[in-house]
Design a protein around this motif. Structure first.
Motif, PDB file in Angstrom:
ATOM      1  N   ARG A  67       0.833  -1.208   0.000  1.00 47.37           N
ATOM      2  CA  ARG A  67       0.000   0.000   0.000  1.00 47.37           C
ATOM      3  C   ARG A  67       0.866   1.256   0.000  1.00 47.37           C
ATOM      4  NH1 ARG A  67      -4.635  -0.162   4.506  1.00 47.37           N
ATOM      5  NH2 ARG A  67      -2.776   0.096   5.776  1.00 47.37           N
ATOM      6  N   ASP A  68       1.904   1.252   0.850  1.00 52.36           N
ATOM      7  CA  ASP A  68       2.766   2.434   0.930  1.00 52.36           C
ATOM      8  C   ASP A  68       3.502   2.660  -0.385  1.00 52.36           C
ATOM      9  OD1 ASP A  68       1.957   2.859   3.521  1.00 52.36           O
ATOM     10  OD2 ASP A  68       3.753   1.991   4.439  1.00 52.36           O
ATOM     11  N   ASN A  69       3.918   1.577  -1.022  1.00 44.56           N
ATOM     12  CA  ASN A  69       4.598   1.691  -2.313  1.00 44.56           C
ATOM     13  C   ASN A  69       3.681   2.323  -3.357  1.00 44.56           C
ATOM     14  OD1 ASN A  69       5.039   0.096  -5.132  1.00 44.56           O
ATOM     15  ND2 ASN A  69       7.024   0.445  -4.148  1.00 44.56           N
ATOM     16  N   PHE A  70       2.437   1.860  -3.411  1.00 38.97           N
ATOM     17  CA  PHE A  70       1.472   2.403  -4.362  1.00 38.97           C
ATOM     18  C   PHE A  70       1.186   3.870  -4.059  1.00 38.97           C
ATOM     19  CE2 PHE A  70      -2.936   3.314  -5.589  1.00 38.97           C
ATOM     20  CZ  PHE A  70      -2.957   2.883  -6.909  1.00 38.97           C
ATOM     21  N   LEU A  71       0.968   4.184  -2.779  1.00 37.40           N
ATOM     22  CA  LEU A  71       0.639   5.560  -2.407  1.00 37.40           C
ATOM     23  C   LEU A  71       1.781   6.504  -2.753  1.00 37.40           C
ATOM     24  CD1 LEU A  71      -1.537   7.317  -1.062  1.00 37.40           C
ATOM     25  CD2 LEU A  71      -0.342   6.976   1.110  1.00 37.40           C
ATOM     26  N   THR A  72       2.996   6.079  -2.515  1.00 39.71           N
ATOM     27  CA  THR A  72       4.149   6.907  -2.858  1.00 39.71           C
ATOM     28  C   THR A  72       4.197   7.176  -4.359  1.00 39.71           C
ATOM     29  OG1 THR A  72       5.442   6.078  -0.991  1.00 39.71           O
ATOM     30  CG2 THR A  72       6.666   7.049  -2.822  1.00 39.71           C
ATOM     31  N   LEU A  73       3.969   6.138  -5.153  1.00 45.12           N
ATOM     32  CA  LEU A  73       4.076   6.289  -6.603  1.00 45.12           C
ATOM     33  C   LEU A  73       2.956   7.141  -7.180  1.00 45.12           C
ATOM     34  CD1 LEU A  73       5.271   2.710  -7.573  1.00 45.12           C
ATOM     35  CD2 LEU A  73       6.540   4.838  -7.883  1.00 45.12           C
ATOM     36  N   VAL A  74       1.713   6.921  -6.732  1.00 43.26           N
ATOM     37  CA  VAL A  74       0.609   7.673  -7.333  1.00 43.26           C
ATOM     38  C   VAL A  74       0.578   9.120  -6.865  1.00 43.26           C
ATOM     39  CG1 VAL A  74      -0.833   5.639  -7.709  1.00 43.26           C
ATOM     40  CG2 VAL A  74      -1.095   6.950  -5.585  1.00 43.26           C
ATOM     41  N   THR A  75       1.368   9.446  -5.849  1.00 39.27           N
ATOM     42  CA  THR A  75       1.491  10.845  -5.441  1.00 39.27           C
ATOM     43  C   THR A  75       2.818  11.421  -5.918  1.00 39.27           C
ATOM     44  OG1 THR A  75       2.284  10.118  -3.254  1.00 39.27           O
ATOM     45  CG2 THR A  75      -0.048  10.641  -3.471  1.00 39.27           C
ATOM     46  N   ASP A  76       3.356  10.798  -6.975  1.00 37.63           N
ATOM     47  CA  ASP A  76       4.536  11.294  -7.686  1.00 37.63           C
ATOM     48  C   ASP A  76       5.798  11.233  -6.848  1.00 37.63           C
ATOM     49  OD1 ASP A  76       5.409  12.045 -10.202  1.00 37.63           O
ATOM     50  OD2 ASP A  76       5.429  14.182  -9.721  1.00 37.63           O
ATOM     51  N   GLY A  77       5.862  10.262  -5.927  1.00 36.38           N
ATOM     52  CA  GLY A  77       7.090  10.020  -5.190  1.00 36.38           C
ATOM     53  C   GLY A  77       7.968   9.018  -5.926  1.00 36.38           C
ATOM     54  N   ARG A  78       9.065   8.647  -5.319  1.00 37.24           N
ATOM     55  CA  ARG A  78      10.018   7.753  -5.963  1.00 37.24           C
ATOM     56  C   ARG A  78      10.253   6.510  -5.095  1.00 37.24           C
ATOM     57  NH1 ARG A  78       8.421  10.444  -9.172  1.00 37.24           N
ATOM     58  NH2 ARG A  78       9.441  12.036 -10.475  1.00 37.24           N
ATOM     59  N   THR A  79      10.261   5.354  -5.737  1.00 40.33           N
ATOM     60  CA  THR A  79      10.591   4.094  -5.069  1.00 40.33           C
ATOM     61  C   THR A  79      11.498   3.291  -5.999  1.00 40.33           C
ATOM     62  OG1 THR A  79       8.714   2.858  -5.992  1.00 40.33           O
ATOM     63  CG2 THR A  79       8.340   4.034  -3.911  1.00 40.33           C
ATOM     64  N   GLU A  80      12.180   2.305  -5.446  1.00 38.11           N
ATOM     65  CA  GLU A  80      13.063   1.480  -6.265  1.00 38.11           C
ATOM     66  C   GLU A  80      12.272   0.533  -7.160  1.00 38.11           C
ATOM     67  OE1 GLU A  80      15.840  -0.546  -3.813  1.00 38.11           O
ATOM     68  OE2 GLU A  80      16.851   1.286  -3.124  1.00 38.11           O
ATOM     69  N   GLU A  81      11.043   0.198  -6.757  1.00 35.47           N
ATOM     70  CA  GLU A  81      10.258  -0.783  -7.503  1.00 35.47           C
ATOM     71  C   GLU A  81       8.793  -0.393  -7.486  1.00 35.47           C
ATOM     72  OE1 GLU A  81       9.472  -5.651  -7.514  1.00 35.47           O
ATOM     73  OE2 GLU A  81      10.471  -4.666  -5.814  1.00 35.47           O
ATOM     74  N   ASP A  82       8.094  -0.635  -8.585  1.00 33.53           N
ATOM     75  CA  ASP A  82       6.646  -0.433  -8.670  1.00 33.53           C
ATOM     76  C   ASP A  82       5.988  -1.786  -8.432  1.00 33.53           C
ATOM     77  OD1 ASP A  82       4.013  -0.003  -9.318  1.00 33.53           O
ATOM     78  OD2 ASP A  82       4.405   1.014 -11.219  1.00 33.53           O
ATOM     79  N   LEU A  83       5.505  -2.020  -7.218  1.00 30.89           N
ATOM     80  CA  LEU A  83       4.972  -3.329  -6.858  1.00 30.89           C
ATOM     81  C   LEU A  83       3.639  -3.616  -7.523  1.00 30.89           C
ATOM     82  CD1 LEU A  83       5.822  -3.395  -3.023  1.00 30.89           C
ATOM     83  CD2 LEU A  83       7.082  -4.474  -4.916  1.00 30.89           C
ATOM     84  N   VAL A  84       2.818  -2.596  -7.754  1.00 32.18           N
ATOM     85  CA  VAL A  84       1.490  -2.799  -8.334  1.00 32.18           C
ATOM     86  C   VAL A  84       1.545  -2.713  -9.862  1.00 32.18           C
ATOM     87  CG1 VAL A  84      -0.854  -1.874  -8.472  1.00 32.18           C
ATOM     88  CG2 VAL A  84       0.310  -2.034  -6.258  1.00 32.18           C
ATOM     89  N   ASP A  85       2.245  -1.731 -10.382  1.00 33.93           N
ATOM     90  CA  ASP A  85       2.509  -1.621 -11.816  1.00 33.93           C
ATOM     91  C   ASP A  85       1.236  -1.689 -12.650  1.00 33.93           C
ATOM     92  OD1 ASP A  85       3.880  -1.412 -14.195  1.00 33.93           O
ATOM     93  OD2 ASP A  85       4.414  -3.538 -14.280  1.00 33.93           O
TER      94      ASP A  85
END
Length: 649
Positions: free
Chosen positions: A312-330
């Motif tokens: 959930r945190d990975n998705f929330l970070t990405l959809v709010t234009d943050g950066r992560t090493e991996e897109d788990l939901v993609d």
């Protein structure tokens, strides 16, 4: 080197700066298409289902109302609403140590939106592994990447069983009044079944997609055929189930009014079942690839504790234009994160100057929408239908949708798309027909896929009166606009918590937001018990400071929404001037709450007997004439969020 001009496939004109399209031509097309659809009455074009259509608000799923004696008892907490917000509030309060938790729900069971909406094809449009809450606590892994409605509804019931919320629940019951008893430091909750329940705490979680709406079409009450709303699907008439097979429509001419997210899912089944299906469209939805698939058993077996929170945190970070090493939901949401800033800004704008940033975002938006329009051409064989199905607006003007069967349905010979843009909607309904452009289309049944009132709860609308200290109502206290601390509680209304999008932060995975809110409420309640506080209530100073923070950080999206095609995101073309949400986004907001709890913020809301005597709280204001609906302030946009993963027209 790019050539200075090229031919635009989208507009047929020349495109500057090496782009394969002409931005000026697209802007002009967007404006023209908006003008075809805008109506001067805005949201007043819709009506609540009353009178002949009053049955649209009835519960087709519950057993006859069981007889019971009115309740006159006392519980630790009353939670109003049995959807995911209420379930999460109940579960987190249970984890905080509360014993008696009474959920009051107008439906016949838990589930909220997923209880009411059971139309054919219904699925979540957010990945189920992050949308369905408390998966690890319940011990469940969803069967599909995007879960069907029945799986979601059953998970809601499983949460209620896991946290023993059925024990004190009151179904088929509506709360009618909340009144604070100063002497006892508790709430008196009244219901339409003559209950008078005393509770130390009240949490309102009645949702923002609970009140159905109908178009105010002249003659709508004269139709002599069959009618129903998609949120009260009539399987007795259509046959079949949420999986489809609407066999009773095989000799019927069916009209569907509305082409929002609900229609995207039910149209394929209606097209397959009806003798003839007429889809009446004012504005086409953007329809991207869905790509649903079963959950990989090997992946499910590999999950380790904490997997859902990490995902959930990975998705929330990405959809709010943050950066992560991996897109788990993609998926389509994470790939379009930059465009979502136009609905849910996060403050993550980088170092670009505002004008340059705006231009870059607009070009990216044009590119995405060109892809979606090209997909229509690739799928729909009839050029006229394909042209009508193309969305001409910015990506976040309407909630994006995803389907691998909606567009294909318009290749069926029994399905006709009827565009109503030039008449600003359906002109008239007669005894046996729907009229558009002077043409009467005879039908046996009209299905209304016209959605819900958005951003309105019983609390904010005044339909559930709330009387705080000194008898002051919440609508009186908010006569100049909503006033909260962090969106949860208001000065003058002790031990009352609100879950929802107002004056906090939102995201497309709204259930994640609700869970963070429920965790915060439970932490505050637990701390109140540890400190033996008399009640929880923010100081006026803390409330003022939060309002100043909200307004200082507010992002001006008025121009964007004012130029959008009309829909519920922009109040049917009449957006508010002021946004009532935390502009740094949900990741920052959740971090702010955690820091607030850890660094003494509780002092702003916890009141014991000694503090109460020495506090500088102002006297209760003299009551003023009640305001009928807080959301009607013309300069306020009440933090409306996208529908929480729910198909909605």
């Amino acid at each position: 080197m790019p050539t200075p001009h090229s031919t635009s496939a989208a507009s047929g004109s020349t495109a500057p700066q090496g782009l394969p399209f002409d931005p000026d031509a697209l802007r002009a097309r967007y404006r023209a298409e908006r003008e075809r659809r805008i109506r001067p009455e805005g949201s007043a074009q819709y009506q609540r289902p009353t009178g002949r259509f009053g049955y649209f608000d009835e519960d087709p799923y519950a057993e006859p109302l069981p007889a019971r004696e009115p309740l006159h008892d006392r519980v630790d907490a009353v939670v109003i609403g049995g959807g995911f917000g209420g379930l999460l509030a109940g579960a987190r309060l249970r984890q905080a140590g509360l014993d008696s938790i009474r959920v009051i729900e107008k439906g016949g069971d838990f589930g909220g939106t997923w209880y009411w909406n059971r139309y054919p094809g219904i699925h979540c449009d957010i990945e189920s592994h992050i949308y369905l809450p408390l998966l690890e606590e319940v011990g469940y892994v969803p069967k599909w990447k995007y879960a069907p409605g029945e799986e979601i509804r059953q998970h809601a019931r499983a949460i209620a069983r896991t946290f023993d919320l059925y024990r004190d629940a009151c179904f088929q019951t509506r709360a009618t009044e909340l009144r604070w008893d100063e002497a006892e430091s508790e709430w008196l909750v009244s219901t339409d079944r003559d209950d008078r329940i005393r509770a130390r705490y009240v949490v309102t979680a009645s949702g923002t997609l609970s009140q159905t709406k109908l178009p105010g079409i002249p003659g709508i009450e004269t139709f002599e055929g069959h009618t129903f709303h998609t949120s009260r699907w009539d399987y007795a008439y259509t046959g079949g189930s949420p999986d489809g097979n609407l066999h009773k429509l095989s000799d019927k001419r069916v009209a569907l009014i509305g082409t929002g997210a609900t229609a995207i899912q039910c149209v394929p089944h209606l097209g397959a079942g009806a003798r003839e299906l007429l889809v009446f469209q004012r504005t086409p939805s953007s329809v991207d690839v869905r790509g649903n698939r079963p959950t990989d058993p090997g992946w499910a077996a590999s999950l380790t504790p904490g997997w859902q929170q990490r995902r959930r945190d990975n998705f929330l970070t990405l959809v709010t234009d943050g950066r992560t090493e991996e897109d788990l939901v993609d998926d389509g949401w994470t790939s379009s994160a930059r465009l979502q800033q136009k609905l849910i800004p996060t403050g993550s704008y980088g170092d670009l100057p505002p004008e340059e940033r705006e231009r870059a975002e607009e070009i990216a938006d044009f590119q995405k929408m060109n892809e979606i329009r090209a997909r229509v051409d690739a799928v729909v064989t009839d050029p006229e239908a394909a042209e009508l199905l193309k969305p001409w607006y910015r990506y976040m003007c309407k909630r994006p949708t995803f389907s691998d069967s909606y567009l294909q349905t318009f290749n069926r010979p029994n399905v006709t798309l009827i565009d109503t843009a030039d008449s600003h909607g359906v002109e008239e309904i007669t005894a046996n027909a729907v009229v558009v452009g002077g043409t009467a289309y005879e039908v046996d049944c009209i299905i209304f896929g016209t959605g819900f009132e958005v951003g309105v709860s019983g609390i904010t609308s005044g339909h559930l009166p709330v009387h705080g200290r000194g008898g002051t109502t919440l609508t009186e206290a908010w006569r100049n606009g909503p006033r909260t601390l962090h969106g949860f509680y208001s000065h003058g209304f002790p031990n009352l918590f609100q879950l929802g999008p107002l004056q906090n932060a939102s995201a497309v995975n709204y259930v994640h937001i609700l869970d963070e809110q429920a965790v915060h409420v439970a932490e505050v309640v637990a701390e109140a018990h540890r400190r033996d506080a008399r009640y929880v209530e923010p100081t006026a100073a803390a409330e003022d400071a939060w309002l100043a923070t909200i307004r200082e950080k507010a992002v001006d999206l008025y121009t964007f929404h004012a130029e959008c095609t009309p829909g519920y995101y922009n109040n049917e073309g009449k957006p508010g001037r002021r946004r009532e949400s935390f502009a740094d986004g949900p990741v920052a907001f959740h971090a702010l709450l955690r820091a607030w709890r850890a660094t003494g913020g509780m002092r702003e809301v916890l009141v014991d007997a000694q503090q109460e005597k020495s506090t500088d709280r102002p006297p209760v204001p003299v009551p003023v004439p009640p305001v009928t609906a807080v959301r009607d302030h013309s300069d306020t946009q009440t933090g409306r969020s996208p529908a929480p993963g729910v198909p909605e027209a």
